[in-house]
Design an enzyme around this catalytic site. Sequence first.
Site, PDB file in Angstrom:
ATOM      1  N   LYS A 222      25.098  61.396 -34.649  1.00 21.05           N
ATOM      2  CA  LYS A 222      24.163  61.045 -35.728  1.00 21.05           C
ATOM      3  C   LYS A 222      24.717  61.471 -37.099  1.00 21.05           C
ATOM      4  O   LYS A 222      24.729  60.684 -38.061  1.00 21.05           O
ATOM      5  CB  LYS A 222      22.813  61.720 -35.492  1.00 21.05           C
ATOM      6  N   CYS A 276      18.773  59.717 -45.575  1.00 21.73           N
ATOM      7  CA  CYS A 276      19.772  60.078 -44.551  1.00 21.73           C
ATOM      8  C   CYS A 276      21.154  60.329 -45.133  1.00 21.73           C
ATOM      9  O   CYS A 276      21.756  61.367 -44.922  1.00 21.73           O
ATOM     10  CB  CYS A 276      19.894  58.942 -43.539  1.00 21.73           C
TER      11      CYS A 276
HETATM   12  N1  SAJ Z   1      25.004  51.953 -50.948  1.00 19.56           N
HETATM   13  C1  SAJ Z   1      26.082  51.696 -51.801  1.00 19.56           C
HETATM   14  N2  SAJ Z   1      27.094  50.893 -51.358  1.00 19.56           N
HETATM   15  C2  SAJ Z   1      27.066  50.338 -50.106  1.00 19.56           C
HETATM   16  C3  SAJ Z   1      25.967  50.619 -49.249  1.00 19.56           C
HETATM   17  C4  SAJ Z   1      24.947  51.428 -49.697  1.00 19.56           C
HETATM   18  O1  SAJ Z   1      26.136  52.184 -52.939  1.00 19.56           O
HETATM   19  O2  SAJ Z   1      27.990  49.588 -49.770  1.00 19.56           O
HETATM   20  C5  SAJ Z   1      23.927  52.825 -51.430  1.00 19.56           C
HETATM   21  C6  SAJ Z   1      22.569  52.132 -51.437  1.00 19.56           C
HETATM   22  O3  SAJ Z   1      22.333  51.516 -52.673  1.00 19.56           O
HETATM   23  C7  SAJ Z   1      21.612  53.296 -51.196  1.00 19.56           C
HETATM   24  C8  SAJ Z   1      22.423  54.257 -50.333  1.00 19.56           C
HETATM   25  O4  SAJ Z   1      23.792  53.902 -50.508  1.00 19.56           O
HETATM   26  O5  SAJ Z   1      21.257  53.933 -52.404  1.00 19.56           O
HETATM   27  C9  SAJ Z   1      22.077  54.211 -48.846  1.00 19.56           C
HETATM   28  O6  SAJ Z   1      22.090  52.869 -48.484  1.00 19.56           O
HETATM   29  P1  SAJ Z   1      22.164  52.436 -46.897  1.00 19.56           P
HETATM   30  O7  SAJ Z   1      22.436  50.962 -46.878  1.00 19.56           O
HETATM   31  O8  SAJ Z   1      23.079  53.326 -46.184  1.00 19.56           O
HETATM   32  O9  SAJ Z   1      20.664  52.580 -46.380  1.00 19.56           O
HETATM   33  P2  SAJ Z   1      19.959  53.833 -45.690  1.00 19.56           P
HETATM   34  O10 SAJ Z   1      20.018  55.049 -46.520  1.00 19.56           O
HETATM   35  O11 SAJ Z   1      18.622  53.347 -45.269  1.00 19.56           O
HETATM   36  O12 SAJ Z   1      20.866  54.122 -44.406  1.00 19.56           O
HETATM   37  C10 SAJ Z   1      20.395  53.737 -43.158  1.00 19.56           C
HETATM   38  C11 SAJ Z   1      21.039  54.670 -42.181  1.00 19.56           C
HETATM   39  N3  SAJ Z   1      20.398  54.498 -40.903  1.00 19.56           N
HETATM   40  C12 SAJ Z   1      20.043  55.595 -40.224  1.00 19.56           C
HETATM   41  O13 SAJ Z   1      20.189  56.725 -40.629  1.00 19.56           O
HETATM   42  C13 SAJ Z   1      19.409  55.342 -38.924  1.00 19.56           C
HETATM   43  C14 SAJ Z   1      22.506  54.344 -42.028  1.00 19.56           C
HETATM   44  O14 SAJ Z   1      23.007  55.040 -40.878  1.00 19.56           O
HETATM   45  C15 SAJ Z   1      22.742  52.881 -41.809  1.00 19.56           C
HETATM   46  O15 SAJ Z   1      24.144  52.646 -41.765  1.00 19.56           O
HETATM   47  C16 SAJ Z   1      22.167  52.117 -42.968  1.00 19.56           C
HETATM   48  O16 SAJ Z   1      20.734  52.369 -42.947  1.00 19.56           O
HETATM   49  C17 SAJ Z   1      22.424  50.622 -42.805  1.00 19.56           C
HETATM   50  O17 SAJ Z   1      23.367  50.272 -42.070  1.00 19.56           O
HETATM   51  O18 SAJ Z   1      21.748  49.857 -43.475  1.00 19.56           O
END
Ligand code: SAJ
Length: 442
Positions: A222, A276
């Site tokens: 995780k 996360c």
């Molecule tokens: N972000 C970037 N660039 C990227 C992707 C994301 O700047 O290429 C930023 C987003 O704007 C945001 C942050 O990072 O502010 C997090 O974005 P995220 O897409 O990772 O979304 P989360 O935080 O909801 O992450 C979740 C996590 N899921 C779990 O913990 C179960 C992560 O493990 C997943 O990989 C992610 O969702 C996903 O794949 O969407």
Amino acid sequence: MSLLELRSKIEDKTARIAVVGLGYVGLPVAALFAKAGFDVLGIEIRQDRVDCINSGLSPIEGNEPGLSELIRSVVSSKAFRATPDFTLTRDRHIILINVETPVTEEHMPEYQALRSAVKSIGENLIKGALVIVESTIMPGTMEHIVLPLLEETSGMKCGQGFFLGNCPERVMPGKLIDNLQNMSRVVGGDSAVAASVMKDLYRHIVRADLDATDWITAELVKTVENSYRDVQIAFANEVAIICEALGADVWRVRDLVRKSPGREMLKPGAGVGGHCIPKDPWLLASSVRESHVNIRLIPAAREVNLLMPAHMLNLIRKSLGNLNEKKILLLGYAYLENSDDIRNSPAESLRILLSKEGAQVAIHDPFVREFFGDLYQMAMDCYAVVLVTAHTEYNQIDFKKLKGLLKQPLLIDGRHLWDSSQIQETGLELVTLGDASRSEGL
Ligand code: SAJ
């Protein structure tokens, strides 16, 4: 009760379940097990949430497809109810722990909620019960914190008096029910038999793979999967900064890099928010703090991502110079596009930095109630409009109308949402994070 007796109780759904912590993970988990036919008791210290749930309503903010209907149905059928009273767990065969596990300013795990939950569970634990930690924890927590505390407070030995597992959740806000049912889960048991019985349990709500393993592997999977993502994002952010320095366009570079097999370069952006990704790398890093293993990449990636709001400030300052008394409009406060989740919002970091420079900051967000409003009215007399979150709605802006309202025709795009050719027609100046090129799409 032995694990084999517990297995048969799981099979015929006479095993009684408790879920401790009814937040955005615990609540849907509890409701899904109730829907599957189990008697589920939710333990929640906040009486307002208990009352809300027992009236058949969901206290979870935001749009969670299927959750409200699910709660209404399992509460009305009496399959699920909530209480703050831990003594009611004395008839529970299975207890899932879903309490918060934040990190401190020093990036160490803050386990007050976890310790309190484990202690209360231990004090009421029946012989042969299975306790499963679903919260995201620092690798090593099961062995060094949960196990001794549960043995001490229950007076029983793990593997004999009770059984203990770790099954981290993998949910995204906005897709809780779907993720819980369709994402694979790692099932770490105190023994192979315990892991196998845990698989039998989760099979009732999870359609995807259930991978049996031990505690440390489950804890690592995780925290590693989210650290992996944080490092990937940091890499994209650092390449964006290099491209700006070299007069290149990181978005063109990224498109062409991604043509090379196995180079799934992620997107640079105005910051990394959410619950996360900003936290889990610190849980992973802190797991080896005592063992003097010198890790550099994971903390460095966190530092790169934490500095992106400051990088956005530099882009604004580069165009406007002194920001004192200048009005700036930020578009997007939620940490993720088309979401109302504001945890660790990059826009909040940028707001603080702008305020320190004496700027007047206005914020618009169509998903966050506090920042609802007329975008054009908010843009009146602004020196810049800064996109921090790529809400789809921001693709429908009438840029000609916007230009007429601004004191200075400046747009700063922190998520590469806007099309430069479309903007240039309007006479607005567009600065995009990571793009310092002047070549028109050569
Ligand atoms: N972000 C970037 N660039 C990227 C992707 C994301 O700047 O290429 C930023 C987003 O704007 C945001 C942050 O990072 O502010 C997090 O974005 P995220 O897409 O990772 O979304 P989360 O935080 O909801 O992450 C979740 C996590 N899921 C779990 O913990 C179960 C992560 O493990 C997943 O990989 C992610 O969702 C996903 O794949 O969407």
